[in-house]
Motif scaffolding. Sequence first.
Motif, short mmCIF file in Angstrom:
data_model
loop_
_atom_site.label_atom_id
_atom_site.label_comp_id
_atom_site.label_asym_id
_atom_site.label_seq_id
_atom_site.Cartn_x
_atom_site.Cartn_y
_atom_site.Cartn_z
N SER A 1 36.71 44.64 32.78
CA SER A 1 35.84 43.42 33.39
C SER A 1 36.17 43.24 34.83
N PRO A 2 35.23 42.51 35.51
CA PRO A 2 35.33 42.46 37.01
C PRO A 2 36.78 41.98 37.38
N PRO A 3 37.24 40.71 36.58
CA PRO A 3 38.54 40.20 37.27
C PRO A 3 39.59 41.42 36.99
N ILE A 4 39.59 42.06 36.04
CA ILE A 4 40.57 43.40 35.54
C ILE A 4 40.55 44.32 36.81
N ALA A 5 39.22 44.59 36.87
CA ALA A 5 39.19 45.73 38.04
C ALA A 5 39.61 45.36 39.62
N LEU A 6 39.24 44.06 39.96
CA LEU A 6 39.64 43.32 40.99
C LEU A 6 41.41 43.51 41.20
N ALA A 7 42.01 43.08 40.06
CA ALA A 7 43.36 43.11 39.94
C ALA A 7 44.02 44.47 39.87
N LEU A 8 43.37 45.45 39.48
CA LEU A 8 43.83 46.84 39.39
C LEU A 8 43.78 47.25 40.71
N GLY A 9 42.68 46.90 41.53
CA GLY A 9 42.57 47.39 43.12
C GLY A 9 43.50 46.82 43.90
N LEU A 10 43.96 45.49 43.41
CA LEU A 10 45.03 44.63 44.38
C LEU A 10 46.42 45.40 44.03
N VAL A 11 46.61 45.69 42.80
CA VAL A 11 47.92 46.52 42.45
C VAL A 11 47.91 47.79 43.09
N LEU A 12 46.90 48.53 43.20
CA LEU A 12 46.85 49.83 43.80
C LEU A 12 47.14 49.50 45.40
N ALA A 13 46.54 48.46 46.17
CA ALA A 13 46.75 48.37 47.45
C ALA A 13 47.96 47.95 47.95
N GLN A 14 48.74 47.36 46.83
CA GLN A 14 50.04 46.78 47.27
C GLN A 14 51.08 47.84 46.88
#
Length: 317
Positions: free
Chosen positions: A32-45
């Motif tokens: 879902s959009p929130p999950i996708a954003l969260a995965l991107g944030l995890v990847l970035a950090q």
Amino acid sequence: MQVPHALVGQVFTWQQVVFGLFFVFCLTPWASPPIALALGLVLAQTVGNPFPTHTKQLTHKLLQFSVIGLGFGMNAHAAVQAGKQGIAFTVVSIFGTLGLGFLVGKWLGLGRRVVHLISCGTAICGGSAIAAIGPVLGAKDEEISVGLGTVFVLNALALFAFPPIGHALHLSQNQFGLWCAIAIHDTSSVVGAAATYGNQALEVATTVKLARALWIIPVAIGTALAFKQPGAKIKIPYFIFGFVGAMLLNTFVPAAKPLGPPLVGLAKIGLTVTLFFIGAGLSAKVVLGAGIKPYILGILLWLVISTGSLLVILHTA
């Protein structure tokens, strides 16, 4: 340093493998959009984004095509009604935000260009407004980066926070769609939050937000005059006309009806991937590089516009 590993005859780094797994997951129905954003944030950090240049380039185009695709699931009559309802909110909130931003920015001692970029991003449509206004303003790259960093962080917070608040306050689909369109900066997060809430909220939010995005043009002209930038080029968000065209086809051309569901489905996947790319670009360096004062300005403006618009919507919509 990333150590390459062989996989199915090809050599990949761990960064690329993790990115690939997250990307593939974002294409599935479980994302879902929130999950996708969260995965991107995890990847970035953690491991970092291995393709920062590519994701940055793709984000803008993918969002545009996704928004156009969503138009194939919308009815023009309902959209006109939503647009009428949102126009008064739009005008008052845009000029109110720009005026308040000027005063708060002066109080904080921030540079005039940074203040105007963050105010425009908050008032109109986040990163798109900053990207359009920046060249007209004659802003430096670092000033544009500060503005983008500030609104993207607040966008991420809004995507997670707004749906639970909407449910807690028992907002109707129409009320929530209006609130998203007015109080969330970027089109991607507006559409993502509204899609999580429901289809009617998505229709209202997308229509009102895109009508709001057209205010880039008069605000850019006003910016060129106020900052004495004669002959400055103004970027017009032409993809909005693609959205309107898709909506008109879906409403008035019976032969286009069967295309609606698959195109809307692809558009929603495109939006999910867009938010993954955005999250992957929000590294600690981007988040912390702006300093504290731009965030204070952004948060104050965001709190005023979100709480103010919510109160008005609760009593009028």
